[in-house]
Design a protein around this motif. Structure first.
Motif, PDB file in Angstrom:
ATOM      1  N   ALA A   7      -4.498  -6.842   8.547  1.00 47.83           N
ATOM      2  CA  ALA A   7      -4.019  -7.946   9.184  1.00 47.83           C
ATOM      3  C   ALA A   7      -2.650  -8.437   8.601  1.00 47.83           C
ATOM      4  N   TYR A   8      -1.606  -8.275   9.512  1.00 49.12           N
ATOM      5  CA  TYR A   8      -0.334  -8.632   9.175  1.00 49.12           C
ATOM      6  C   TYR A   8       0.049  -9.851   9.527  1.00 49.12           C
ATOM      7  N   CYS A   9       0.554 -10.707   8.605  1.00 44.95           N
ATOM      8  CA  CYS A   9       0.977 -12.144   9.013  1.00 44.95           C
ATOM      9  C   CYS A   9       2.563 -12.297   8.866  1.00 44.95           C
ATOM     10  N   ARG A  60       4.844  -0.590  11.286  1.00 52.04           N
ATOM     11  CA  ARG A  60       5.243   0.578  11.871  1.00 52.04           C
ATOM     12  C   ARG A  60       4.691   2.031  11.678  1.00 52.04           C
ATOM     13  N   GLU A  61       4.952   1.970  10.247  1.00 51.59           N
ATOM     14  CA  GLU A  61       4.363   3.511   9.753  1.00 51.59           C
ATOM     15  C   GLU A  61       2.618   3.512   9.814  1.00 51.59           C
ATOM     16  N   MET A  62       2.050   2.374   9.504  1.00 48.97           N
ATOM     17  CA  MET A  62       0.710   2.475   9.568  1.00 48.97           C
ATOM     18  C   MET A  62       0.205   2.849  10.917  1.00 48.97           C
ATOM     19  N   LEU A  63       0.845   2.135  12.045  1.00 49.07           N
ATOM     20  CA  LEU A  63       0.546   2.360  13.428  1.00 49.07           C
ATOM     21  C   LEU A  63       0.795   3.876  13.482  1.00 49.07           C
ATOM     22  N   GLU A  64       1.890   4.402  13.318  1.00 43.48           N
ATOM     23  CA  GLU A  64       2.308   5.897  13.449  1.00 43.48           C
ATOM     24  C   GLU A  64       1.110   6.635  12.985  1.00 43.48           C
ATOM     25  N   HIS A  65       0.578   6.354  11.907  1.00 45.17           N
ATOM     26  CA  HIS A  65      -0.515   7.172  11.174  1.00 45.17           C
ATOM     27  C   HIS A  65      -1.989   6.691  11.759  1.00 45.17           C
ATOM     28  N   GLY A  66      -2.048   5.900  12.732  1.00 47.71           N
ATOM     29  CA  GLY A  66      -3.095   5.624  13.215  1.00 47.71           C
ATOM     30  C   GLY A  66      -4.004   4.458  12.672  1.00 47.71           C
ATOM     31  N   VAL A  67      -3.542   3.754  11.869  1.00 51.29           N
ATOM     32  CA  VAL A  67      -4.019   2.643  11.352  1.00 51.29           C
ATOM     33  C   VAL A  67      -4.140   1.436  12.331  1.00 51.29           C
ATOM     34  N   VAL A  68      -5.239   0.627  12.503  1.00 50.19           N
ATOM     35  CA  VAL A  68      -5.365  -0.465  13.339  1.00 50.19           C
ATOM     36  C   VAL A  68      -4.398  -1.530  12.458  1.00 50.19           C
ATOM     37  N   LEU A  93       0.874  -1.167  -0.047  1.00 47.77           N
ATOM     38  CA  LEU A  93      -0.016   0.106  -0.080  1.00 47.77           C
ATOM     39  C   LEU A  93       1.086   1.210   0.065  1.00 47.77           C
ATOM     40  N   ASP A  94       0.273   2.505  -0.636  1.00 52.92           N
ATOM     41  CA  ASP A  94       1.055   3.537  -0.852  1.00 52.92           C
ATOM     42  C   ASP A  94       1.068   4.205   0.574  1.00 52.92           C
ATOM     43  N   PRO A  95       2.217   4.475   1.154  1.00 52.09           N
ATOM     44  CA  PRO A  95       1.774   5.315   2.502  1.00 52.09           C
ATOM     45  C   PRO A  95       1.256   6.520   2.426  1.00 52.09           C
ATOM     46  N   ALA A  96       0.849   7.142   1.173  1.00 54.50           N
ATOM     47  CA  ALA A  96       0.116   8.276   0.945  1.00 54.50           C
ATOM     48  C   ALA A  96      -1.499   8.022   1.449  1.00 54.50           C
ATOM     49  N   ASP A  97      -1.671   6.884   1.386  1.00 55.42           N
ATOM     50  CA  ASP A  97      -3.085   6.128   1.533  1.00 55.42           C
ATOM     51  C   ASP A  97      -3.139   5.895   3.108  1.00 55.42           C
ATOM     52  N   PHE A  98      -2.413   5.838   3.716  1.00 53.64           N
ATOM     53  CA  PHE A  98      -2.610   5.364   5.349  1.00 53.64           C
ATOM     54  C   PHE A  98      -3.409   6.206   6.013  1.00 53.64           C
ATOM     55  N   TRP A  99      -3.574   7.451   5.722  1.00 54.11           N
ATOM     56  CA  TRP A  99      -4.371   8.262   6.704  1.00 54.11           C
ATOM     57  C   TRP A  99      -5.878   7.645   6.313  1.00 54.11           C
ATOM     58  N   GLN A 100      -6.107   7.229   5.042  1.00 49.19           N
ATOM     59  CA  GLN A 100      -7.625   6.774   4.796  1.00 49.19           C
ATOM     60  C   GLN A 100      -8.044   5.592   5.282  1.00 49.19           C
TER      61      GLN A 100
END
Length: 432
Positions: A295-297, A312-320, A273-280
């Protein structure tokens, strides 16, 4: 004060998730629910479990119970043999799957379900063929969402899998009155294998959804050029459709575009996934309270030599971000504890509290069960796991849990225990 229906367990450490570690902690179970969580002196223990950690029951947010280790794959579970090519692996999975009867697949579900429960799983999300795993999952001591898989770029194949999925859903009764601890869902398999109209039809069904998304670089190539190794793979299966057009060249659009956001989504993998999309993907970005989680395996990801996962970047952006095991065709076990330990070894700076939360409460949130399970908290279901600890001291109790290979010896679902017969405290627990 204890009542005759109470059972208070003591452990070297209790790791409740919603709250810090409790040395010498106590957990009281009453009528299948957690009545109290506290420290020494809060009440007397009915049973001291000794040198163990009491943790919430583990949540496997993405698995395929009907898949088994592939034929002739001895040694492939050994990380020393990794990485391997994922497209080649997909060819072997398809050949393996085609060669299995429904009876053999059900046998695999039974074995894998037992293994998952033995590993402390009390909530899981299974992706299966037309509800094949449903009867066994419904009768097992855990909670679950069972996703019927939808596959087909060609219209006739898509219509067939869609019909089988809805026939199964119709056969089990009203969706909101089915089984207390299990829910049905739909899983459009992946952008490279499932036509866009199936994604839209799934989202209109009002059920939880799961999809493999941005899993491998060849998927991005197919979406952007309609070519590459995945196209060759699909052509070899006779599954390619010359008229197919992707929803978008961007994988994230498969869950964020139009009516597709009107559903809960479990995104399996999400590696590219593009990091620019994480916030969405953040909870607050979803309309009307709909949920999206990744769901990370970890061990499956490592097996195929992908670029570092951006969890880790996803978590920093508030992604579960929660944890899954994928299948026994891709990973050595169906143990979320093993997945947490793998990450702990690979990322020593990653906090143990976060890892345990990813393997419990975050997965429960993604599956809309966080008010019932996912942490040790008064009022929640008494879903928990007992993990032996090494005979050493450590200032960080999470390192005791994650820095060893000692396995779950007992787990409880709604206060009833399933225990290893060889474990000394097993006979004293209320049994399932």
């Amino acid at each position: 004060m204890s009542t005759p229906d109470d059972l208070t367990l003591a452990a070297r450490v209790v790791l409740p998730v919603e709250g810090g570690p409790i040395a010498g902690g106590l957990v009281t179970i009453r009528e299948g629910r957690i009545a109290a969580v506290g420290g020494p002196g809060d009440r007397s223990a009915d049973l001291d479990l000794g040198n163990v950690a009491l943790i919430p029951g583990l949540v496997n947010a993405h698995t395929h119970l009907e898949l088994s280790p592939l034929d002739g794959e001895a040694g492939r579970d050994d990380p020393a043999s990794w990485p391997e090519d994922e497209v080649d692996w997909l060819r072997r999975v398809v050949a393996h799957r085609i060669g299995r009867s429904p009876e053999a697949l059900r046998d695999a579900v039974g074995r894998n379900l037992d293994d998952a429960i033995d590993a402390g799983t009390t909530l899981l999300a299974d992706t299966t063929t037309a509800g094949l795993s449903w009867p066994l999952v419904c009768s097992a001591p855990l909670r679950a969402v069972v996703f019927a898989e939808l596959i087909g770029l060609k219209r006739m194949r898509g219509l067939e899998t869609n019909r089988h999925a809805w026939d199964w859903i119709g056969s089990i009764g009203p969706v909101d009155q089915v089984v207390a601890n299990a829910r049905p869902g739909l899983s459009p398999h992946a952008p490279y294998s499932t036509a866009g109209w199936l994604y839209h039809r799934s989202a209109a069904g009002g059920m939880p959804l799961s999809t493999h998304l941005a899993e491998l670089p060849e998927e991005l190539e197919l979406l952007r050029t309609r070519g590459g190794r995945l196209r060759e793979f699909l052509e070899g299966l006779g599954a390619w459709d010359d008229d197919w057009e992707p929803i978008s060249p961007e994988p994230a659009d498969y869950i964020r575009q139009g009516g597709l956001r009107e559903a809960d989504w479990i995104v399996a993998h999400g590696t590219y996934l593009d990091p620019a999309d994480f916030w969405q993907l953040r909870p607050e970005a979803a309309p009307d309270g709909h949920r999206v989680a990744v769901a990370y395996c970890p061990r499956t990801h490592a097996r195929f030599g992908h670029r570092p996962h951006p969890f880790r970047e996803m978590l920093e952006h508030g992604v579960v971000v929660c944890l899954g095991t994928d299948s026994r065709a891709s990973t050595p076990s169906l143990s979320i504890l093993d997945e947490m330990r793998f990450l702990h070894a690979r990322h020593p700076g990653l906090g143990g509290a976060l890892l345990l939360t990813m393997g419990t409460l975050f997965g429960a949130w993604a599956l809309r069960a966080e008010t019932v399970t996912g942490s040790l908290k008064a009022g929640k279901s008494a879903d928990l796991a007992v993990v032996p600890l090494p005979d050493r001291d450590d200032a960080d109790p999470y390192d005791l849990l994650l820095g060893t290979d000692l396995q779950v010896v007992a787990s409880a679902f709604e206060g009833r225990f399933r225990a290893d017969p060889g474990w000394k405290a097993g006979a004293d627990l209320p049994r399932a």
